[in-house]
Structure formats: structure tokens, C-alpha cells
Design a protein around this motif. Structure first.
Motif, PDB file in Angstrom:
ATOM      1  N   HIS A  69       5.495  14.519   4.863  1.00  0.00           N
ATOM      2  CA  HIS A  69       6.169  15.959   4.491  1.00  0.00           C
ATOM      3  C   HIS A  69       6.709  16.577   3.279  1.00  0.00           C
ATOM      4  CE1 HIS A  69       8.102  18.428   7.577  1.00  0.00           C
ATOM      5  NE2 HIS A  69       9.598  18.273   6.560  1.00  0.00           N
ATOM      6  N   LEU A  70       7.344  15.476   2.598  1.00  0.00           N
ATOM      7  CA  LEU A  70       7.153  16.546   1.249  1.00  0.00           C
ATOM      8  C   LEU A  70       5.716  17.220  -0.121  1.00  0.00           C
ATOM      9  CD1 LEU A  70       9.892  13.501   0.281  1.00  0.00           C
ATOM     10  CD2 LEU A  70      10.810  16.234   1.013  1.00  0.00           C
ATOM     11  N   GLY A  71       5.513  15.990   0.625  1.00  0.00           N
ATOM     12  CA  GLY A  71       4.285  16.546  -0.510  1.00  0.00           C
ATOM     13  C   GLY A  71       3.176  17.673   0.719  1.00  0.00           C
ATOM     14  N   VAL A  75       9.095   6.090   6.457  1.00  0.00           N
ATOM     15  CA  VAL A  75       9.072   6.352   4.592  1.00  0.00           C
ATOM     16  C   VAL A  75       7.180   7.373   4.056  1.00  0.00           C
ATOM     17  CG1 VAL A  75       8.572   5.751   2.434  1.00  0.00           C
ATOM     18  CG2 VAL A  75      10.119   4.350   4.193  1.00  0.00           C
ATOM     19  N   ALA A  76       6.064   7.072   4.941  1.00  0.00           N
ATOM     20  CA  ALA A  76       4.919   7.263   5.114  1.00  0.00           C
ATOM     21  C   ALA A  76       4.382   8.901   5.390  1.00  0.00           C
ATOM     22  CB  ALA A  76       3.470   6.171   5.596  1.00  0.00           C
ATOM     23  N   VAL A 125      -2.185   4.339   5.338  1.00  0.00           N
ATOM     24  CA  VAL A 125      -1.251   3.727   5.467  1.00  0.00           C
ATOM     25  C   VAL A 125      -0.528   3.917   7.158  1.00  0.00           C
ATOM     26  CG1 VAL A 125       1.360   3.403   4.606  1.00  0.00           C
ATOM     27  CG2 VAL A 125      -0.684   3.459   2.961  1.00  0.00           C
ATOM     28  N   ILE A 126      -0.528   4.781   7.290  1.00  0.00           N
ATOM     29  CA  ILE A 126       0.772   5.162   8.505  1.00  0.00           C
ATOM     30  C   ILE A 126      -0.411   4.163   9.737  1.00  0.00           C
ATOM     31  CG2 ILE A 126       0.904   6.958  10.427  1.00  0.00           C
ATOM     32  CD1 ILE A 126       1.627   8.601   8.227  1.00  0.00           C
ATOM     33  N   PHE A 158       0.538  -0.982  -0.034  1.00  0.00           N
ATOM     34  CA  PHE A 158       0.014   0.194  -0.002  1.00  0.00           C
ATOM     35  C   PHE A 158       0.696   1.313  -0.129  1.00  0.00           C
ATOM     36  CE2 PHE A 158      -3.951  -2.091   1.764  1.00  0.00           C
ATOM     37  CZ  PHE A 158      -4.322  -2.954   0.833  1.00  0.00           C
ATOM     38  N   MET A 159       2.366   1.567   0.501  1.00  0.00           N
ATOM     39  CA  MET A 159       2.921   2.176   0.535  1.00  0.00           C
ATOM     40  C   MET A 159       3.175   2.814  -0.958  1.00  0.00           C
ATOM     41  SD  MET A 159       6.494   3.278   2.016  1.00  0.00           S
ATOM     42  CE  MET A 159       7.510   1.908   1.299  1.00  0.00           C
ATOM     43  N   CYS A 160       4.371   1.585  -1.313  1.00  0.00           N
ATOM     44  CA  CYS A 160       4.464   1.222  -2.570  1.00  0.00           C
ATOM     45  C   CYS A 160       3.358   2.298  -3.762  1.00  0.00           C
ATOM     46  CB  CYS A 160       5.011   0.107  -3.116  1.00  0.00           C
ATOM     47  SG  CYS A 160       6.234   0.099  -2.087  1.00  0.00           S
ATOM     48  N   ILE A 161       2.094   1.918  -3.272  1.00  0.00           N
ATOM     49  CA  ILE A 161       1.053   2.556  -4.195  1.00  0.00           C
ATOM     50  C   ILE A 161       0.661   3.854  -3.437  1.00  0.00           C
ATOM     51  CG2 ILE A 161      -1.763   2.567  -5.011  1.00  0.00           C
ATOM     52  CD1 ILE A 161      -0.909  -0.418  -4.402  1.00  0.00           C
ATOM     53  N   ALA A 162       1.207   4.346  -2.288  1.00  0.00           N
ATOM     54  CA  ALA A 162       1.120   5.684  -2.562  1.00  0.00           C
ATOM     55  C   ALA A 162       2.106   6.079  -2.799  1.00  0.00           C
ATOM     56  CB  ALA A 162       0.776   5.826  -0.679  1.00  0.00           C
ATOM     57  N   LEU A 163       3.494   6.160  -2.540  1.00  0.00           N
ATOM     58  CA  LEU A 163       4.347   7.168  -3.238  1.00  0.00           C
ATOM     59  C   LEU A 163       4.129   7.764  -4.790  1.00  0.00           C
ATOM     60  CD1 LEU A 163       7.428   4.649  -2.084  1.00  0.00           C
ATOM     61  CD2 LEU A 163       7.056   7.446  -1.386  1.00  0.00           C
TER      62      LEU A 163
END
Length: 82
Positions: A76-78, A70-71, A31-32, A15-20
Motif C-alpha cells: 500500500h505504501l509503495g 506488514v506485506a 510473500v502474501i 522473505f518479508m524482510c527481504i521484500a522490505l
């Protein structure tokens, strides 16, 4: 408990890879907490198992922890965390 945490971490990683993917970053808000539940299950598994039989629980705990870090960094970046 260790196997459940490990599988939970693998699902959270998918799910995290999809959320990236750009424009799907809002999925990190789901995901968190999902990975946090897996980390709690892993911590319980580490506490309840013997000293030599907690490898899966530790792996699940670490995997869920990586997913959370990572999530949160992606949010934070987004601009998702103010």
C-alpha cells in the motif's frame, strides 16, 4: 501441523524482510500468498489439535498473519495496491 505452520511463518518472515528492501517490494506479491497458505495450515492445526497442544499452531497462525499485514501495508505504501 503446528510445527509446519511455525516454520512456514519463519520462512515467510525472512522473505518479508527481504521484500522490505527498496526496489525489492515486488516480492511482497509472492510473500502474501505464501503466508496465506501458512495461515491456513495453522488454522487447520488449531482445529485438529487438542486444547492444550495447539501452541505451535497458534504461533504459526499469528506469525503468518503478521507477515500478511506488514506485506499488504508495504504494498500500500509503495503503490502496489490500487
Amino acid at each position: 501441523m503446528g510445527l509446519i505452520s511455525l516454520v512456514w511463518g519463519i520462512v515467510a518472515m525472512v522473505f518479508m524482510c527481504i521484500a522490505l528492501i527498496p526496489l525489492l517490494g515486488i516480492a511482497n506479491w509472492l510473500v502474501i500468498p505464501f503466508a496465506a497458505v501458512g495461515a491456513v495450515i495453522g488454522a487447520i492445526g488449531v482445529m485438529l489439535s487438542g486444547s492444550g497442544k495447539n501452541g505451535r499452531a497458534k504461533a504459526g497462525l499469528v506469525l503468518n498473519g503478521i507477515v500478511i499485514v506488514v506485506a499488504v501495508a508495504r504494498l500500500h505504501l509503495g503503490g502496489g495496491i490500487i
